[in-house]
Design an enzyme around this catalytic site. Structure first.
Site, PDB file in Angstrom:
ATOM      1  N   GLY A 194      -0.261  -3.465  -7.892  1.00 28.09           N
ATOM      2  CA  GLY A 194       0.699  -4.579  -7.933  1.00 28.09           C
ATOM      3  C   GLY A 194       2.099  -4.125  -8.304  1.00 28.09           C
ATOM      4  N   ALA A 195       2.368  -2.830  -8.174  1.00 22.20           N
ATOM      5  CA  ALA A 195       3.685  -2.317  -8.569  1.00 22.20           C
ATOM      6  C   ALA A 195       4.557  -2.000  -7.360  1.00 22.20           C
ATOM      7  CB  ALA A 195       3.514  -1.070  -9.431  1.00 22.20           C
ATOM      8  N   GLY A 196       4.049  -2.308  -6.158  1.00 19.33           N
ATOM      9  CA  GLY A 196       4.832  -2.005  -4.956  1.00 19.33           C
ATOM     10  C   GLY A 196       4.811  -0.520  -4.632  1.00 19.33           C
ATOM     11  N   GLU A 244      -6.052  -3.610   7.029  1.00 17.66           N
ATOM     12  CA  GLU A 244      -5.354  -4.478   6.078  1.00 17.66           C
ATOM     13  C   GLU A 244      -4.884  -5.770   6.762  1.00 17.66           C
ATOM     14  OE1 GLU A 244      -2.955  -2.414   3.306  1.00 17.66           O
ATOM     15  OE2 GLU A 244      -2.079  -4.250   2.491  1.00 17.66           O
ATOM     16  N   ASP A 251       3.413   2.402   4.782  1.00 16.19           N
ATOM     17  CA  ASP A 251       2.679   2.921   3.621  1.00 16.19           C
ATOM     18  C   ASP A 251       1.563   3.874   4.043  1.00 16.19           C
ATOM     19  OD1 ASP A 251       4.313   1.066   2.506  1.00 16.19           O
ATOM     20  OD2 ASP A 251       2.726  -0.326   1.922  1.00 16.19           O
ATOM     21  N   HIS A 265      11.127  -3.892   4.422  1.00 15.85           N
ATOM     22  CA  HIS A 265      10.701  -4.947   5.359  1.00 15.85           C
ATOM     23  C   HIS A 265      11.175  -4.666   6.784  1.00 15.85           C
ATOM     24  CE1 HIS A 265       8.746  -7.740   2.541  1.00 15.85           C
ATOM     25  NE2 HIS A 265       9.576  -7.211   1.665  1.00 15.85           N
ATOM     26  N   SER A 288      -2.806  -0.064  -2.172  1.00 16.73           N
ATOM     27  CA  SER A 288      -3.709  -0.467  -1.074  1.00 16.73           C
ATOM     28  C   SER A 288      -3.787   0.629  -0.013  1.00 16.73           C
ATOM     29  CB  SER A 288      -3.271  -1.743  -0.381  1.00 16.73           C
ATOM     30  OG  SER A 288      -2.586  -2.585  -1.212  1.00 16.73           O
TER      31      SER A 288
HETATM   32  C1  GLA Z   1       4.645  -3.472   1.835  1.00 14.29           C
HETATM   33  C2  GLA Z   1       4.021  -3.244   3.194  1.00 14.29           C
HETATM   34  C3  GLA Z   1       4.880  -2.327   4.060  1.00 14.29           C
HETATM   35  C4  GLA Z   1       6.339  -2.763   4.077  1.00 14.29           C
HETATM   36  C5  GLA Z   1       6.832  -3.036   2.673  1.00 14.29           C
HETATM   37  C6  GLA Z   1       8.228  -3.625   2.659  1.00 14.29           C
HETATM   38  O1  GLA Z   1       4.623  -2.283   1.117  1.00 14.29           O
HETATM   39  O2  GLA Z   1       2.748  -2.685   3.064  1.00 14.29           O
HETATM   40  O3  GLA Z   1       4.339  -2.263   5.352  1.00 14.29           O
HETATM   41  O4  GLA Z   1       6.524  -3.848   4.922  1.00 14.29           O
HETATM   42  O5  GLA Z   1       5.984  -3.928   1.965  1.00 14.29           O
HETATM   43  O6  GLA Z   1       9.138  -2.700   3.142  1.00 14.29           O
END
Ligand code: GLA
Length: 388
Positions: free
Chosen positions: A121-123, A159, A171, A34, A127
């Site tokens: 949805g797994a972080g 996005e 990302d 974040h 996307s």
């Molecule tokens: C998501 C967002 C990123 C980043 C992370 C948290 O993956 O796409 O831009 O903010 O959360 O670090």
């Protein structure tokens, strides 16, 4: 049949003709969560899970998009200015096409066949992977010669504006700039980065809790608004600041009275997380993986207690990881509210770690986690046609 020719085959079966194929990886963030939308530091690595896009030109200016995962197609006319999001998977490729047009790439019509192996949805940035693979496919097949930084920005904008998630740039950036066997120390303000070698003796073990959080995107946007509010209030006494990146821990403590308790906690996470990223980078360069691991543990606690983006299953997965042999550090990765953890594990112990962690998590939750032993991968690009 290889995966690539398989995709080309299925493209041919649906659209006819021979496509060009592009792929873009998902990512795992080692530390610096974040921080990207606070102009701070992060340390992501691309991983060997890809979104693949097979593309062929059309004579009109339509996009015809198909994804087997969703067993669904979508169409859009790139010359139209009246396209609205539909809150479905096709918002990602269509949003990207619209941003490319706005940026001056005159797109030709195209058929797109999309397939992704990045867990959703797994972080792990499924996307960004679809955005980046689509952007490369569309820009290059329209004769554009896109600059990777411009593409990253444009995908982020798609996005933010079309999909409606106010994500930072980490990302998309790492999906385009990832390097095999390296993590990137990324300065999210200047977008300069330094490649940091991940020693062979260490594996990145990604452990998916299998929990997806419904509120992820609204809570994400709320966290971002909290950070902006912190900057607005602090700027009344620190006029030079533009983002939490510019605030020191000492300044934050001195002016704590200007913030509500919640906003103070959010800001404290960001300020300390930035420092942890820089310290982790130093540790990695000095070969001190133990120290890196300590920063990861602190990062997780901060995300859990101050930023409040963890959840019961992520906390459990991290706690269980620390009970295993060979682990240097474990923390949640990505936006949070579910998704995966990242574990730095002694390569010799990785197999055993995976097995024991999986069993322990299943015993406690009844859920069967997906656990992957990874190494950092190369960023997005075309797939050689000789492979088709
Ligand atoms: C998501 C967002 C990123 C980043 C992370 C948290 O993956 O796409 O831009 O903010 O959360 O670090």
């Amino acid at each position: 049949m290889t995966r690539i020719s398989n995709i080309a085959e299925r493209y041919r079966a649906r659209f006819k003709g021979t496509p060009r194929v592009y792929r873009a990886p998902g990512r795992v963030n080692l530390i610096g969560e974040h921080t990207d939308y606070n102009d701070g530091f992060a340390m992501p690595a691309a991983i060997e899970f890809y979104c693949w896009v097979a593309v062929g030109s059309r004579d009109d200016r339509k996009l015809s998009i198909y994804s087997e995962e969703f067993s669904a197609g979508a169409e859009a006319d790139v010359s139209s200015t009246a396209i609205s999001p539909t809150k479905s998977w096709s918002d990602y490729p269509i949003g990207v096409a619209l941003e490319l047009e706005k940026a001056g790439f005159r797109l030709r019509g195209a058929n797109l066949f999309i397939e992704s192996e990045v867990p959703m949805g797994a972080g792990l940035s499924s996307s960004a992977a679809i955005e980046v693979a689509t952007a490369l496919a569309l820009a290059e097949s329209s004769g554009g010669r896109p600059d990777r930084l411009q593409l990253a920005r444009l995908c982020q904008k798609a996005e933010n504006e079309f999909v409606g998630a106010r994500v930072g740039i980490m990302d998309q950036f790492v999906s385009l700039h990832g390097q095999k066997d390296h993590a990137l120390l990324l300065d999210c303000r200047s977008l300069n980065f330094k490649s940091l070698a991940i020693p062979d003796s260490v594996k990145l073990v990604i452990s998916n809790t299998m929990v997806k959080h419904e509120l992820a995107s609204s809570e994400y946007n709320r966290r971002r608004a909290d950070c902006e509010e912190a900057v607005r209030r602090l700027a009344t006494v620190l006029p030079g600041i533009r983002a939490l990146r510019d605030v020191s821990l000492e300044q934050l403590e001195r002016h704590r009275g200007l913030l509500t308790e919640v906003i103070y906690k959010r800001a404290l996470h960001i300020v300390t997380e930035n420092a942890r990223v820089l310290d982790s980078a130093e540790a990695l360069e000095a070969g001190d993986i133990e120290r890196f691991g300590k920063r990861m543990a602190e990062s997780h606690r901060s995300l859990r207690d101050l930023y409040e983006v963890s959840c019961r299953e992520l906390d459990l997965m991290v706690d269980l990881a620390y009970q295993q042999k060979g682990v240097f550090g474990a923390r949640m990765t990505g936006g949070g509210f579910g998704g995966a953890t990242i574990n730095l594990v002694d390569a010799r112990r990785a197999g055993e770690f995976k097995e024991k962690l999986g069993k322990a998590y299943q015993r406690e939750t009844g859920l069967v986690p997906q656990i992957y032993i990874c190494r950092p991968a190369e960023g997005a690009g075309p797939v050689a046609t000789s492979d088709l």
